[in-house]
Enzyme design. Structure first.
Site, short mmCIF file in Angstrom:
data_model
loop_
_atom_site.label_atom_id
_atom_site.label_comp_id
_atom_site.label_asym_id
_atom_site.label_seq_id
_atom_site.Cartn_x
_atom_site.Cartn_y
_atom_site.Cartn_z
N LYS A 255 4.96 -5.16 4.51
CA LYS A 255 3.79 -4.57 3.84
C LYS A 255 4.22 -4.27 2.41
O LYS A 255 5.18 -3.54 2.18
CB LYS A 255 3.39 -3.28 4.56
CG LYS A 255 2.32 -2.44 3.85
CD LYS A 255 0.94 -3.03 4.03
CE LYS A 255 -0.13 -2.10 3.49
NZ LYS A 255 -0.37 -0.93 4.34
N HIS B 228 -2.67 7.33 -0.48
CA HIS B 228 -2.66 7.71 0.93
C HIS B 228 -3.47 8.98 1.19
O HIS B 228 -4.52 9.22 0.60
CB HIS B 228 -1.22 7.84 1.43
CG HIS B 228 -0.39 6.60 1.30
ND1 HIS B 228 -0.90 5.34 1.47
CD2 HIS B 228 0.91 6.43 0.98
CE1 HIS B 228 0.06 4.45 1.29
NE2 HIS B 228 1.15 5.08 0.99
#
Length: 285
Positions: free
Chosen positions: A60, A156
């Site tokens: 990722k 996030h």
């Protein structure tokens, strides 16, 4: 790190809820016929460096790092983070702070967040910001709160928790991107080593799609894995995080997803912020 047979694929992704949610079924052998995974957890700035050094089979990474790794890695059409209303935020202790000449903490100089920030600052901070300080994303809000830096670029779950630190949202990089381009916001991508071959890459992509759908079908099955790695995050915040970053683009980038990725990388190259992509660089085998 899990202990898997030598034939397993070495994969690195973050401990964030969206990644553990997406990969839970696949990482735990609940996707029939899927390749086995040997999982390493690392923050996105670390995985970007791993990809540049060619250290893992699957990673990722930030979309912003793609121009540096696509010779060796292929972009998978699923598993990543791309969407709307999910962009990075610039936070300050003081509402409405002018960032001209100010010190800004960012979660990585090769991160998509920092790339979106640079595009935003070029439009909104004509005098230019000051020093850029790279630090792990979970250290940024405390650093802003404690006055170690003037502002912080956060990603996030910080979207949901920054008020707990007494901080103010100065700007939303995603809102600026969507308003100026009309495109979705590319954040994190899944890449896999091209040398695995087309058949394995397709098999892996199919397995990731199946893993995503399994998590959607039975969210409670993934909860132990998600919360084990969520760094003491409140379960409600973890659910918000998953709801924001795991969406239809995670199951399949599709035409709109690829348009957003090309749009970001093309504009960044035009501004001299990234190397240009070749015409076929994003093609999936």
């Amino acid at each position: 790190m899990t202990s898997e047979p030598a034939s397993s694929l070495r994969i690195a992704y973050s401990p964030c809820p969206n990644d553990t949610f997406v990969f839970d079924a696949l990482a735990h052998g609940r996707v029939p016929g899927a390749p086995a995974l040997d999982v390493t957890f690392a923050d996105i700035d670390v995985t970007n460096g791993m990809a540049e050094r060619g250290e893992f089979d699957v990673l990722k990474v930030s979309y912003a790092v793609l121009p540096y790794v696509l010779d060796d890695y292929a972009l998978l059409p699923c598993g990543g983070a791309l969407g709307r209303g999910c962009g990075p935020l610039v936070l300050t202790r003081e509402a409405g702070l002018d960032l001209t000449g100010r010190t800004v903490a960012v979660p990585g100089e090769r991160s998509t967040a920092y790339l979106l920030f640079r595009l935003w600052a070029a439009d909104v901070v004509p005098g230019g910001v000051g020093e850029i300080v790279v630090m792990p994303f979970h250290e940024i809000m405390p650093a802003v709160r404690d006055g170690e830096v003037d502002a912080g670029l956060v990603i996030h779950e910080a979207r949901f928790t920054y008020r707990n630190y007494g901080l103010h949202k100065l700007a939303d990089m995603g809102e600026h991107w969507e308003r100026t381009t009309g495109l979705a916001i590319p954040l994190g991508a899944i890449v896999a080593r091209r040398s695995l071959g087309g058949d394995m890459l397709k098999r892996l992509a199919d397995a990731i799609r199946t893993s995503v759908r399994a998590a959607w079908d039975d969210p409670e099955a993934s909860r132990p894995y998600v919360m084990e790695h969520a760094q003491e995050m409140d379960p409600a915040v973890a659910d918000q995080h998953i709801g924001l970053y795991v969406n239809e683009f995670t199951a399949e980038l599709g035409e709109n997803g690829y348009a957003a990725v090309r749009g970001l990388l093309t504009r960044a190259a035009a501004e001299g912020l990234l190397p240009p992509l070749g015409p076929d660089a994003l093609d999936f085998p």
